[in-house]
Scaffold this motif. Structure first.
Motif, PDB file in Angstrom:
ATOM      1  N   GLN A   1     -12.569  -4.085   5.320  1.00  0.00           N
ATOM      2  CA  GLN A   1     -12.886  -4.563   3.976  1.00  0.00           C
ATOM      3  C   GLN A   1     -12.064  -3.814   2.933  1.00  0.00           C
ATOM      4  OE1 GLN A   1     -15.456  -7.031   2.806  1.00  0.00           O
ATOM      5  NE2 GLN A   1     -13.941  -6.771   1.196  1.00  0.00           N
ATOM      6  N   ASN A   2     -11.958  -2.505   3.075  1.00  0.00           N
ATOM      7  CA  ASN A   2     -11.169  -1.707   2.137  1.00  0.00           C
ATOM      8  C   ASN A   2      -9.695  -2.084   2.180  1.00  0.00           C
ATOM      9  OD1 ASN A   2     -13.441  -0.275   1.314  1.00  0.00           O
ATOM     10  ND2 ASN A   2     -13.144   1.363   2.826  1.00  0.00           N
ATOM     11  N   ALA A   3      -9.188  -2.336   3.387  1.00  0.00           N
ATOM     12  CA  ALA A   3      -7.783  -2.717   3.526  1.00  0.00           C
ATOM     13  C   ALA A   3      -7.513  -4.063   2.874  1.00  0.00           C
ATOM     14  CB  ALA A   3      -7.401  -2.761   5.010  1.00  0.00           C
ATOM     15  N   LEU A   4      -8.431  -5.016   3.082  1.00  0.00           N
ATOM     16  CA  LEU A   4      -8.270  -6.336   2.467  1.00  0.00           C
ATOM     17  C   LEU A   4      -8.346  -6.245   0.950  1.00  0.00           C
ATOM     18  CD1 LEU A   4     -10.427  -8.568   4.852  1.00  0.00           C
ATOM     19  CD2 LEU A   4      -7.947  -8.649   4.582  1.00  0.00           C
ATOM     20  N   ASP A   5      -9.294  -5.455   0.452  1.00  0.00           N
ATOM     21  CA  ASP A   5      -9.436  -5.289  -0.996  1.00  0.00           C
ATOM     22  C   ASP A   5      -8.192  -4.641  -1.605  1.00  0.00           C
ATOM     23  OD1 ASP A   5     -11.922  -6.410  -0.942  1.00  0.00           O
ATOM     24  OD2 ASP A   5     -13.013  -4.511  -0.927  1.00  0.00           O
ATOM     25  N   THR A   6      -7.629  -3.651  -0.902  1.00  0.00           N
ATOM     26  CA  THR A   6      -6.425  -2.984  -1.393  1.00  0.00           C
ATOM     27  C   THR A   6      -5.246  -3.947  -1.425  1.00  0.00           C
ATOM     28  OG1 THR A   6      -7.167  -0.852  -0.525  1.00  0.00           O
ATOM     29  CG2 THR A   6      -4.810  -1.095  -1.002  1.00  0.00           C
ATOM     30  N   ALA A   7      -5.051  -4.676  -0.314  1.00  0.00           N
ATOM     31  CA  ALA A   7      -3.950  -5.643  -0.244  1.00  0.00           C
ATOM     32  C   ALA A   7      -4.129  -6.751  -1.274  1.00  0.00           C
ATOM     33  CB  ALA A   7      -3.860  -6.232   1.163  1.00  0.00           C
ATOM     34  N   GLY A   8      -5.361  -7.235  -1.405  1.00  0.00           N
ATOM     35  CA  GLY A   8      -5.632  -8.272  -2.396  1.00  0.00           C
ATOM     36  C   GLY A   8      -5.407  -7.786  -3.810  1.00  0.00           C
ATOM     37  N   GLY A   9      -5.758  -6.518  -4.066  1.00  0.00           N
ATOM     38  CA  GLY A   9      -5.530  -5.950  -5.390  1.00  0.00           C
ATOM     39  C   GLY A   9      -4.066  -5.885  -5.753  1.00  0.00           C
ATOM     40  N   VAL A  10      -3.213  -5.621  -4.752  1.00  0.00           N
ATOM     41  CA  VAL A  10      -1.764  -5.583  -4.995  1.00  0.00           C
ATOM     42  C   VAL A  10      -1.235  -6.990  -5.241  1.00  0.00           C
ATOM     43  CG1 VAL A  10       0.480  -5.055  -3.972  1.00  0.00           C
ATOM     44  CG2 VAL A  10      -1.425  -3.466  -3.675  1.00  0.00           C
TER      45      VAL A  10
END
Length: 472
Positions: free
Chosen positions: A5-14
């Motif tokens: 979830q954190n990885a997806l949120d980080t990638a999505g934020g970029v």
């Protein structure tokens, strides 16, 4: 799961941050608006008439009518994003997020026109004699060299992935959740019903999809919009204040109030643009796949028809959802209530359980129609990668995935869908900028010849011969 979830949120934020997709999406739409002379404002009335009333193009080359292509694209886009997505944007970005959804829709109409135009302009006939088109073809055929090849491959790859996220898991889960909450139907039963009905539709291919959506989509939109207009009529005294709040908060941010934690301008823009594209898909290139199957005598005509889909989706359906939520005073109840916020807003004005029931039925209809539309998008994208051999396996997997989405709690789906949407849009937006000159040139030429979209197919064919056009 937390790490994922954190990885997806980080990638999505970029991807959805202030330096990647947001400026590219808005910038491309604005650039095309200027280059096409504000085509969405100049021709909207003619485009609506041609798409909804005219039948002049039914003899053109293609698999479905331009109206069926429009309803297929609407089926894929008028989905959970129009109800839950809008509520999420308001619950995180504040009322100002709706303003940025409008901006995304208005400039996105030019993007939608351009990608649908190109979808028809560079479409091909596959081994089964059906029309195939979309970014996976016009990026490769319209942009010479390895750049076009790479962009086309990336779009097709991301589109196949996105079809299982935005087009399947989120929608199936929404159908099952609302069937259980409203009618007490087990998710397993809902999943089984979707598996059967979806399978029956997909067996018939695009012609069956076109027939189903042509009958189904107008009914579902009319139900939801009519109920929304009734709520707004009952809350009419709140509309001026709601509009003022939307505009001011778009440029000032929103202070914390009630369950709302507060949001700055950037958050309003980010969630407004993200949910805007999730709702209308302008710039993603997906609707161009449906447009390419349309019977039409010229790419400009289908481009204009497809452009109206963004208007209907965002400027009508999304606007009604947003205004109902704001005028009902439930937008500030907190992010955790986003899933039920629209139902709560409708229930404040409609008697008894009518509000919640109508919203639940709308989610069920919208979500299932999105499943149908996106199955075609994913199938055509996979076909461009592996050929017709991938069609049957894809349909089987897509149908089974709907059952999984209905029966399993998917907390990561929204983050995954946002990321997949963004990755899918990037190669298409780059391609639209590269091909914008061709779009503008051929659009000006055709509208000078047929400004009212009244020319017969024979007259259009004569015009095309005189122009020495390569399109057939």
């Amino acid at each position: 799961m937390e790490s994922l979830q954190n990885a997806l949120d980080t990638a999505g934020g970029v991807v959805w941050g202030p330096f990647v997709l947001i400026p590219l999406l808005l910038g491309t739409g604005l650039y095309l608006t200027v280059r096409l002379g504000g085509i969405q404002f100049r021709t909207l009335g003619r485009a609506l008439r041609h798409g909804l009333l005219d039948h002049a193009d039914t003899s053109g080359k293609g698999d479905i009518t331009n109206y069926q292509a429009l309803t297929t694209a609407l089926a894929a886009t008028v989905g959970v994003g129009n109800i839950v997505g809008v509520a999420t944007a308001l619950s995180v970005g504040g009322p100002g997020a709706l303003f940025w959804i409008w901006v995304t829709g208005l400039v996105g109409m030019a993007s939608k026109y351009a990608e649908a135009f190109l979808g028809v302009r560079f479409r091909t006939t596959d081994a089964k004699g059906e029309q195939s088109g979309g970014p996976q073809y016009y990026l490769k055929r319209g942009i010479p060299g390895p750049v076009g090849q790479v962009l086309a491959f990336l779009f097709a790859l991301f589109a196949v992935i996105a079809s299982f996220g935005i087009g399947n898991l989120t929608q199936a889960n929404a159908v099952a959740s609302n069937m259980e909450g409203t009618f007490g139907v087990s998710p397993v039963v809902s999943g089984a019903l979707m598996l059967v009905f979806l399978g029956l539709v997909l067996v018939g291919g695009i012609r069956a999809i076109g027939r189903v959506t042509a009958a189904f989509v107008p009914m579902m939109i009319l139900l939801y919009v009519t109920a929304g207009l009734v709520v707004l009529a009952l809350n009419i005294d709140q509309i001026p204040a709601a509009l003022a709040l939307i505009v001011t908060d778009a440029f000032t941010g929103t202070a914390a109030t009630g369950g709302f934690v507060g949001a700055g301008i950037m958050l309003a823009i980010q969630f407004g643009v993200a949910r805007g594209i999730f709702s209308n898909e302008s710039g993603m290139g997906s609707a161009a796949i449906a447009a390419a199957a349309a019977k039409t005598s010229h790419p400009v005509r289908q481009g204009l028809v497809s452009m109206t889909q963004t208007f209907i989706d965002t400027l009508i359906v999304v606007t009604i959802t947003g205004l109902v939520i704001i005028t009902a005073g439930v937008w500030d109840t907190g992010r955790e209530t986003a899933g039920t916020m629209t139902a709560a807003a409708y229930s404040t004005a409609l008697p008894g359980e009518w509000g919640g029931t109508i919203v639940s039925l709308s989610i069920i209809f919208f979500a299932f129609s999105t499943l149908i539309g996106w199955s075609y998008y994913g199938e055509r994208s996979l076909e461009s990668l592996v050929g017709r051999a991938g069609t049957v396996p894809y349909r089987l997997l897509f149908t089974l995935t709907a059952f999984v989405g209905a029966t399993v709690e998917l907390e990561l789906v929204w983050s995954f869908s946002d990321l997949a949407n963004g990755l899918m849009a990037l190669p298409n937006l780059i391609g639209l900028l590269i091909l914008s000159g061709l779009v503008a040139r051929e659009t000006r030429s055709y509208l000078k010849f047929d400004p009212h979209l009244r020319a017969s197919p024979e007259e259009v064919a004569a015009f095309m011969r005189a122009q020495g056009s390569e399109w057939r």
